[in-house]
Design a protein around this motif. Structure first.
Motif, PDB file in Angstrom:
ATOM      1  N   LEU A 109       0.718  -1.177   0.053  1.00  0.00           N
ATOM      2  CA  LEU A 109      -0.149  -0.066  -0.204  1.00  0.00           C
ATOM      3  C   LEU A 109       0.992   1.236   0.044  1.00  0.00           C
ATOM      4  O   LEU A 109       0.489   2.338  -0.515  1.00  0.00           O
ATOM      5  N   ALA A 110       1.877   0.907   0.403  1.00  0.00           N
ATOM      6  CA  ALA A 110       3.014   2.191   0.600  1.00  0.00           C
ATOM      7  C   ALA A 110       3.704   2.436  -0.930  1.00  0.00           C
ATOM      8  O   ALA A 110       4.340   1.307  -1.194  1.00  0.00           O
ATOM      9  N   VAL A 145      -8.074   4.123   0.544  1.00  0.00           N
ATOM     10  CA  VAL A 145      -7.122   3.772   1.769  1.00  0.00           C
ATOM     11  C   VAL A 145      -6.804   5.161   2.099  1.00  0.00           C
ATOM     12  O   VAL A 145      -6.062   5.894   1.373  1.00  0.00           O
ATOM     13  N   LYS A 146      -7.018   5.458   3.671  1.00  0.00           N
ATOM     14  CA  LYS A 146      -6.717   6.733   3.865  1.00  0.00           C
ATOM     15  C   LYS A 146      -5.457   6.758   4.991  1.00  0.00           C
ATOM     16  O   LYS A 146      -5.209   5.651   5.682  1.00  0.00           O
ATOM     17  N   VAL A 147      -4.800   7.730   5.205  1.00  0.00           N
ATOM     18  CA  VAL A 147      -3.966   8.114   6.157  1.00  0.00           C
ATOM     19  C   VAL A 147      -4.833   7.743   7.506  1.00  0.00           C
ATOM     20  O   VAL A 147      -3.992   6.974   8.569  1.00  0.00           O
ATOM     21  N   GLU A 148      -5.558   8.040   7.735  1.00  0.00           N
ATOM     22  CA  GLU A 148      -6.479   7.552   9.196  1.00  0.00           C
ATOM     23  C   GLU A 148      -6.594   6.349   9.427  1.00  0.00           C
ATOM     24  O   GLU A 148      -6.777   5.952  10.429  1.00  0.00           O
ATOM     25  N   ASP A 184      -0.273  15.306   4.121  1.00  0.00           N
ATOM     26  CA  ASP A 184      -1.385  15.665   3.171  1.00  0.00           C
ATOM     27  C   ASP A 184      -2.322  14.426   3.060  1.00  0.00           C
ATOM     28  O   ASP A 184      -2.148  13.449   3.964  1.00  0.00           O
ATOM     29  N   ALA A 185      -3.048  14.499   2.045  1.00  0.00           N
ATOM     30  CA  ALA A 185      -4.194  13.343   1.953  1.00  0.00           C
ATOM     31  C   ALA A 185      -3.528  12.107   1.819  1.00  0.00           C
ATOM     32  O   ALA A 185      -4.200  10.969   2.373  1.00  0.00           O
ATOM     33  N   SER A 186      -2.271  11.900   1.457  1.00  0.00           N
ATOM     34  CA  SER A 186      -1.852  10.485   1.241  1.00  0.00           C
ATOM     35  C   SER A 186      -0.250  10.180   1.667  1.00  0.00           C
ATOM     36  O   SER A 186       0.156   9.256   1.574  1.00  0.00           O
ATOM     37  N   THR A 243      -7.306  -1.542   7.667  1.00  0.00           N
ATOM     38  CA  THR A 243      -8.899  -1.765   7.677  1.00  0.00           C
ATOM     39  C   THR A 243      -9.599  -0.689   7.729  1.00  0.00           C
ATOM     40  O   THR A 243      -8.987   0.456   8.100  1.00  0.00           O
ATOM     41  N   PRO A 244     -10.443  -0.095   6.695  1.00  0.00           N
ATOM     42  CA  PRO A 244     -11.226   1.226   7.052  1.00  0.00           C
ATOM     43  C   PRO A 244     -11.351   1.621   8.429  1.00  0.00           C
ATOM     44  O   PRO A 244     -11.775   0.708   9.354  1.00  0.00           O
ATOM     45  N   ALA A 245     -11.095   2.797   8.868  1.00  0.00           N
ATOM     46  CA  ALA A 245     -11.186   3.161  10.492  1.00  0.00           C
ATOM     47  C   ALA A 245     -12.442   2.975  11.006  1.00  0.00           C
ATOM     48  O   ALA A 245     -12.577   2.422  12.095  1.00  0.00           O
ATOM     49  N   ALA A 246     -13.255   3.340  10.396  1.00  0.00           N
ATOM     50  CA  ALA A 246     -14.786   3.012  10.773  1.00  0.00           C
ATOM     51  C   ALA A 246     -15.022   1.720  11.084  1.00  0.00           C
ATOM     52  O   ALA A 246     -16.006   1.413  12.181  1.00  0.00           O
TER      53      ALA A 246
END
Length: 508
Positions: free
Chosen positions: A75-76, A103-106, A137-139, A162-165
């Motif tokens: 992913l990186a 995929v987000k930083v969060e 930033d966003a990524s 995994t998605p944060a939520a």
């Protein structure tokens, strides 16, 4: 740079498939028979090699460890040490989950928090400290630590995103991830899962469309299922099974050196005055174990006796000593320590290693020969052995148990097993109560050392100090072994007992 992730720690590999040879009953895909039940779809607690193989087919990490034990990016896109205590990471453009969301930083930040919060996390012990995420930033983000962690790019290969939520500090039963497969059916009770190709996968599409995961705890059943074509790949294979399968024209046994060590590890939670709290007693019991006989007669030379406290296939591992069979010396040392009529309990989980029951029964007889009475307690997969290991289920003296080398670095299992502290022991997060402050300080210093030569020198000294504490009654290094039908191709088996599930092909 590889785009698809390791489908990870293997041993058992894949699953059933189309175009099986004559007599096969396999369906249109790949069928994998595991010797342990897959009880979750992430690896916060369930770190068994085969389980992680499946989990990484669904979830991915920032990096992974390839068959040459080097770091590759998943992913990186960028994972670079940009300061003494910071790494700068940029997510690959276009990476997203099976529902199409990015995929987000969060998600990385939350994953790190969840791995820390889950009780009894295996992975927690591998990190000298947990990094914090600072968004750029966003990524792009920085992984920041208080002290240098020069192996962080290796360690992050074990943190599945995994998605944060949807992430929680527990074993996740859902299958939302960024990997090449999605879970279309799951039965935690039976250990059976169906994976289908993730049609929205951001990387190259895997060649195999369907993966069936089955739980077959008995080796005889796994062997029969492989021979009949009911399954395509099995692991946890004994020497007898290897001999049986090696002569079949449509089955191939695949073996590579392993980074795993398997040990009869002592319980270091014994109070002062208990015989096992005395290093002389721990050493004496080691002399009672006829390692060469176990290797020849039980393992049929399929393992090697350990010569150190971690597998010598790991970068930074050193030889620290030899396990020597000398029952007369064992008796003399026990007598000198004032120990008579010693009784011990040995526990282990079925399937922890090949021929486990035979090994334990042989050990009982060897101990009996030096006047020690051993009681065996065997746990079924998915049972309560984790509570016992933490000292919460019952008392025991020796545990038959393997410890992986998931990064290919000696530092990682050394950190996990031997860097215990009083604070960790208070929460039962040490490795069976092993707390030696001098050794912990050495390993902490090594974990912060950015110069590899200096780090390896520190690790060498620490390993010799660990050996002198006699942490194990006996230890061996197994081979990483799978058996597969020859129609299953391109299984790039790694010393970490892993392979890339997405790269596997079916021939015919």
């Amino acid at each position: 740079m590889t785009l698809s992730p390791l489908a990870a720690c293997a041993g058992p590999g894949p699953v059933a498939g189309a175009g099986s040879s004559a007599g096969s009953t396999a369906g249109p895909g790949l069928t994998l028979a595991l010797n342990r039940s897959l009880v979750s779809l992430d690896n916060k607690l369930n770190q068994f090699d085969a389980a992680v193989s499946v989990q990484r087919g669904v979830r991915q990490a920032l990096t992974f460890i390839d068959p040459k034990l080097t770091v590759q990016h998943v992913l990186a896109e960028r994972f670079e040490l940009t300061g003494p205590t910071e790494w700068t990471v940029k997510l690959r453009d276009g990476v997203h989950y099976s529902d199409g969301s990015p995929v987000k930083v969060e998600d990385v930040s939350t994953a790190l928090q969840m791995y820390q919060k889950v009780p009894g996390s295996f992975l927690a012990g591998l990190f000298p400290e947990w990094p914090t995420v600072t968004p750029v930033d966003a990524s792009t983000f920085k992984l920041v630590t208080e002290n240098p962690v020069p192996t962080l790019d290796y360690l992050m290969a074990n943190i599945l995103i995994t998605p944060a939520a949807a992430n929680k500090p527990e074993e996740l039963q859902g299958g939302i991830g960024s990997g090449p497969y999605v879970v279309t059916s799951a039965n935690r009770g039976t250990g059976e899962y169906t994976l289908q190709v993730n049609e929205k996968y951001w990387g190259p599409a895997p060649a195999i469309k369907t993966v069936q995961v089955r739980f077959l705890p008995e080796e005889a059943n796994r062997v029969v299922a492989l021979r009949s074509g009911e399954v395509d790949v099995i692991d946890a294979i004994s020497p007898d099974a290897i001999s049986q399968l090696s002569g079949l024209g449509d089955v191939e046994v695949q073996q590579v050196p392993s980074t795993r060590i398997t040990q009869l590890f002592y319980n270091f939670r014994k109070p002062s005055g208990h015989p096992l709290a005395d290093v002389r007693v721990r050493e004496a019991l080691s002399y009672a174990i006829n390692g060469p006989s176990l290797i020849k007669d039980v393992f049929a030379d399929s393992v090697t006796q350990a010569r150190g406290v971690v597998a010598d296939t790991l970068t930074g591992a050193v030889q620290t000593g030899e396990y020597v069979y000398d029952p007369q010396k064992a008796k003399q040392m026990l007598e000198a320590a004032g120990v008579k009529d010693l009784k011990i309990k040995i526990i282990w989980e079925t399937g922890e290693f090949a021929n486990d029951t035979s090994v334990m029964e042989a050990v009982v007889e060897m101990l009996k020969a030096v006047g020690v009475q051993a009681e065996l307690q065997q746990f079924q997969p998915g049972g309560d052995i984790s509570k016992w290991r933490q000292g919460r289920g019952g008392d025991w003296d020796v545990l038959g148990n393997g410890y992986p080398g998931p990064t290919g670095l000696a530092l990682t299992p050394l950190q996990g097993m031997f860097a215990g502290t009083a604070e960790k022991e208070a929460t039962r997060d040490t490795y069976h109560g092993y707390v030696f402050p001098k050794i912990t300080a050495m390993l902490q210093k090594a974990s912060r050392e950015t110069d590899k030569t200096a780090r390896d020198a520190l690790l060498a000294t620490a390993q010799k100090e660990i050996w002198n504490t006699w942490p194990c009654m006996w230890a061996f290094v197994p081979k990483t072994v799978i058996a597969r039908r020859k129609r299953v191709q391109n299984v790039l088996l790694s010393p970490t007992n892993s392979y890339d599930l997405a790269s596997v092909r079916l021939n015919g």
